[in-house]
Scaffold this motif. Sequence first.
Motif, short mmCIF file in Angstrom:
data_model
loop_
_atom_site.label_atom_id
_atom_site.label_comp_id
_atom_site.label_asym_id
_atom_site.label_seq_id
_atom_site.Cartn_x
_atom_site.Cartn_y
_atom_site.Cartn_z
N LEU A 543 -39.32 9.66 -37.70
CA LEU A 543 -40.71 9.63 -37.30
C LEU A 543 -41.55 10.70 -37.98
O LEU A 543 -42.61 10.41 -38.53
N SER A 544 -41.11 11.94 -37.92
CA SER A 544 -41.94 13.03 -38.42
C SER A 544 -41.12 13.93 -39.34
O SER A 544 -40.32 14.73 -38.88
N PRO A 545 -41.33 13.81 -40.64
CA PRO A 545 -40.56 14.66 -41.58
C PRO A 545 -40.90 16.14 -41.45
O PRO A 545 -40.18 16.98 -41.94
N ARG A 546 -42.00 16.49 -40.75
CA ARG A 546 -42.43 17.88 -40.59
C ARG A 546 -41.82 18.53 -39.35
O ARG A 546 -42.14 19.68 -39.04
N LEU A 547 -40.96 17.83 -38.65
CA LEU A 547 -40.45 18.33 -37.37
C LEU A 547 -39.69 19.64 -37.55
O LEU A 547 -38.77 19.75 -38.36
N LEU A 548 -40.10 20.65 -36.76
CA LEU A 548 -39.46 21.96 -36.78
C LEU A 548 -38.70 22.25 -35.50
O LEU A 548 -37.66 22.91 -35.52
N PHE A 549 -39.21 21.77 -34.37
CA PHE A 549 -38.67 22.12 -33.05
C PHE A 549 -38.48 20.83 -32.25
O PHE A 549 -39.43 20.07 -32.07
N LEU A 550 -37.26 20.59 -31.77
CA LEU A 550 -36.96 19.38 -31.00
C LEU A 550 -36.15 19.74 -29.77
O LEU A 550 -35.09 20.35 -29.87
N ASN A 551 -36.67 19.39 -28.59
CA ASN A 551 -35.96 19.65 -27.34
C ASN A 551 -35.96 18.37 -26.50
O ASN A 551 -36.99 17.95 -25.97
N LEU A 552 -34.79 17.77 -26.38
CA LEU A 552 -34.59 16.57 -25.55
C LEU A 552 -33.62 16.86 -24.41
O LEU A 552 -33.10 15.93 -23.79
N SER A 553 -33.39 18.10 -24.08
CA SER A 553 -32.35 18.49 -23.13
C SER A 553 -32.66 18.03 -21.71
O SER A 553 -33.78 17.68 -21.37
N TYR A 554 -31.60 18.04 -20.88
CA TYR A 554 -31.68 17.73 -19.45
C TYR A 554 -32.31 16.36 -19.19
O TYR A 554 -33.22 16.20 -18.40
#
Length: 1018
Positions: A543-554
């Motif tokens: 989706l986003s090649p610029r993604l730096l921070f990803l949080n899908l926890s819990y």
Amino acid sequence: MGGETFFVFLLVLILLYMNLAFRSVTTTTSGFGDVKVMRCIDRERRALLDFKRGLVDDYGRLSSWGSTDKIDCCTWEGVHCSNRTGHVLILDLHGPSDDDPNHSQRLSGQNISSSLLELQHLSYLDLSFNNFRSSTFPEFISSLSRLRHLNLAMNGIYGMVPHQLGNLTNLRYLDLRGNHLNGTKLEWLSHIRHLRYLGMSGADLSKAVDWQQAINKLPLLTELQLVSCQLPQTTIPPSFDLLPTNSSSSMSLSVIGLSRNNLVSSSIYHWLFNLNASLVSIDLSENYLGGPIPDAFGYMHSLEDVELTVNSLDGGIPKSFGNLSRLHSLQLSHNNLNEQLPHILQNLMGAENSLEILNLEQNQISGSLPDFTKFSSLKELYLGGNTLNGSFPVSFGRISNLDFLDVSFNQISGPLPDISVFPLLRELYLSYNRLQGMLPKSIGQLSKLEIFDASSNSLEGIISEPHFSNLSNLKTLILSYNSVALAFSSDWTPPFQLNVIGFSNCSMGPHFPKWLRTQNNFSQLDISCIGISDTIPDWFWDLSPRLLFLNLSYNQISGIVPNLSLRLVYISVIDLSSNCFNGSIPSLPPNVMILNLSKNKFLGSISSLCGSHFFGGSLDLSDNLLSGELPDCWTNNAFLSILNLDNNYFSGKIPSSIGSLRFLKSLHLRNNNFVGELPSSLQECTELRVIDLSENKLTGKVPPWIGARLINLIVLSLRSNKFSGSILPVICHLDHIQILDLSRNNISGNLPRCFNNFTSLVQKNTLSGTIDFQLILYPRSTSVVLGSGYMDNALVQWKGQEWEFKKNLGRLKNIDLSSNKLVGRIPENIASLKGLLYFNLSRNHLTGTIIQRIGDMEMLECLDLSKNQLSGEIPTDFARLHFLSVLDLADNNLSGKIPSSTQLQSFNASSYAGNPDLCGLPLPKCQGDETAARVPAVTDHGIDNNFEENQDKLVTFGFYVSMVLGFILSFWAVFGTLLLKRSWQHAYFQFLNAIKDWIYVTTAVYAARLQRKLTNYM
């Protein structure tokens, strides 16, 4: 007329002659007889080419220099000549600034070539923002006597600032900031009397004690920039006037920048307030200014910008600030101001028509939000990080020019006002308050809004499409930690393209949000704990090649994580913890700094991580199904700070390359199947604060280098392994240790007699509740979501059970050496551990008595000495352990009577079981307690065998009659008096009531205290 004609004719001849002479100097003839006019002087052209040869120009900025179609050097890039003489007057080769996307296109070189000496007519030289890396200052520049403008800022120039610069008496502008220069005297400045701008920021002027006097001798100076110069403190007269005077000669100075110089109030105020009453801008930020803000600022009527951030100023705003009718910007953030906000505004009323920026964040300012409407020009208002309370006033929405508002980290309550009345608002920060109610739909009318952060409040209700109807400029949207539900239709297309998305702990499930598919420009996404119980769609990863921070926890997201090495090229932080992901660990991009895949179902080897670097970050793979031996490739991760592999199925030896993690602060390998001895290379990880290697099969002796090298340790847990040998005294070098757990091993020998060297355990004070490590610091301008830290944890034996402590880990102070083969006596100096909360020596072979001064360990809550061979009586000093709630002395050889104290009698009899010669409550009474104490008489012939018989003869019939008569007389003497004298009755029953109340209150307090401690430590 003839004479006049002759004069004109003669003048024409002279002009023609001068023109021919000039052309003869500035022309050359080609080999074919053609003549070409050249404006520049040949020797200056050659000098410029020599200068170019000493440069590295990877991007061809100087490609025009010396090209065949541009022989005239006056047409070269950055070169300007005199139209009359052809001499080079200006050489401007400044590079791109740091925030320019082309900043890499800078010129570089080892030195600035002295060939520029040929440019004797040069008046303007600008080589700023390049990278010459010169080892010494180019002193030859001091010979370019016609220079009026010299700018060498932001290069890599080292060395002493030469006093020969004083020869440049024509200088108007001198900028040397951002280099590695130093100077011992600035007296040479006094020779440059025409200087208007002086910038030496970053130079080491710590020995330039004459800097103030030198500045005072520059009468035309208008701007002074000496940021980060380590300026020396000056000697101040015993008393001096803190009001501005007109005695100084530097009357032109209007802008002063002296931030980051460790200046104190006494050294700078005296000079500043006697310098010039016409100052327009003052920057004294990031110094050591303390005490109240001086009134003298308020008498500088020309002040427009005042910057005093990051100091230690206290109190409030002086009333004299009401004189500053031109004040445009007042920056006072990060101080200790503690006045009420309404009072501060009252003292600024003189600037009600001029003030545009007011920054008071990170102070101790209290009170409610006042009426700001009188400040009609206010555009930026920073109030975050104070103790403001109350709700938004109705009049707050009338500040129509406001485009920036930050009231985050306060205690503001109540509903949000109608913020549509701020049509120019671009940034709005409301996080970490107590705001309630629903988010008004009127927010959708703020068409210029770019950043909206309302996280960590008590907002509720449903948020849907109308809330964002006209927010086409929105870039940051953070609603995390509210009780809101986001309900969007499956085909909704937002009007914005977000850069930062934060919805943590909101309600958005159970399906993965489809509207995210319309966002292809975000760099930070936090949708943790939002109730998703779905598989993650494959389109998401592209989706986003610029993604730096990803949080899908819990969440309850399932599926297999694909190979991310080519899909999320720039990502730095990945947190997929506490989900249902399975399969093997995916390959990652090399830029990942933080990876948290804990509490999932990943299985297999972790060899795919060998190509990652985790620069300064963390790797948490705990609570998975991972197995196999650890790969011996940790040299690739030399900057890793946190490594957590707890609760997996890893086996084999701990690889020696783990010692290459020189910046490691926390190492968790608990509950695996590691074998063998600890690798000696681990002693190189001297930054370690936490080591948890418990519940493995590690063998060998407890290495002495743990105490000798890892002196920063706070937590050391080696429990449930197969360590042997004795505890060496070198372990006492762990000054910061708070949790020492060596239980359930085969450790033998005596206890070291140096436990009193555990400084942190001797002291009663504790760390903050958590032990956490800041991993990445992102400025707020780029994010409010980022700012990743790691909160450490440890599995600790507490009150008979194992607990995983996290939020309160920093408050624990425990020593657990139980279930070993320790022998000998308990050293008396252990009583010095006044801060210890938990002490367990059970299941050893200890002998001797319990230490007599055990009451000195006054913070002790849990004590377990059971299953040893301790003897003697229980010390009466136990009565001083007021916080003791768990005690186990069972299965020893203790004897005598349990000391009478409420504390010891409150424990169950099982706490004393297995000590046959111990008696007294809560055990059966001691034999001597059943009758009066009987002491045998000692005669000249030894003990009197008739002692008991003789004692019985003393108790005659007359003795009993006397006892009864005495009781009757004493009873009626007191009780009869109470019946006859009413005032004594009243006093007596008041006394009984007071006794009853005291017993009740004391019991309630101790019960509440015990309950609170049990709650806190769980």
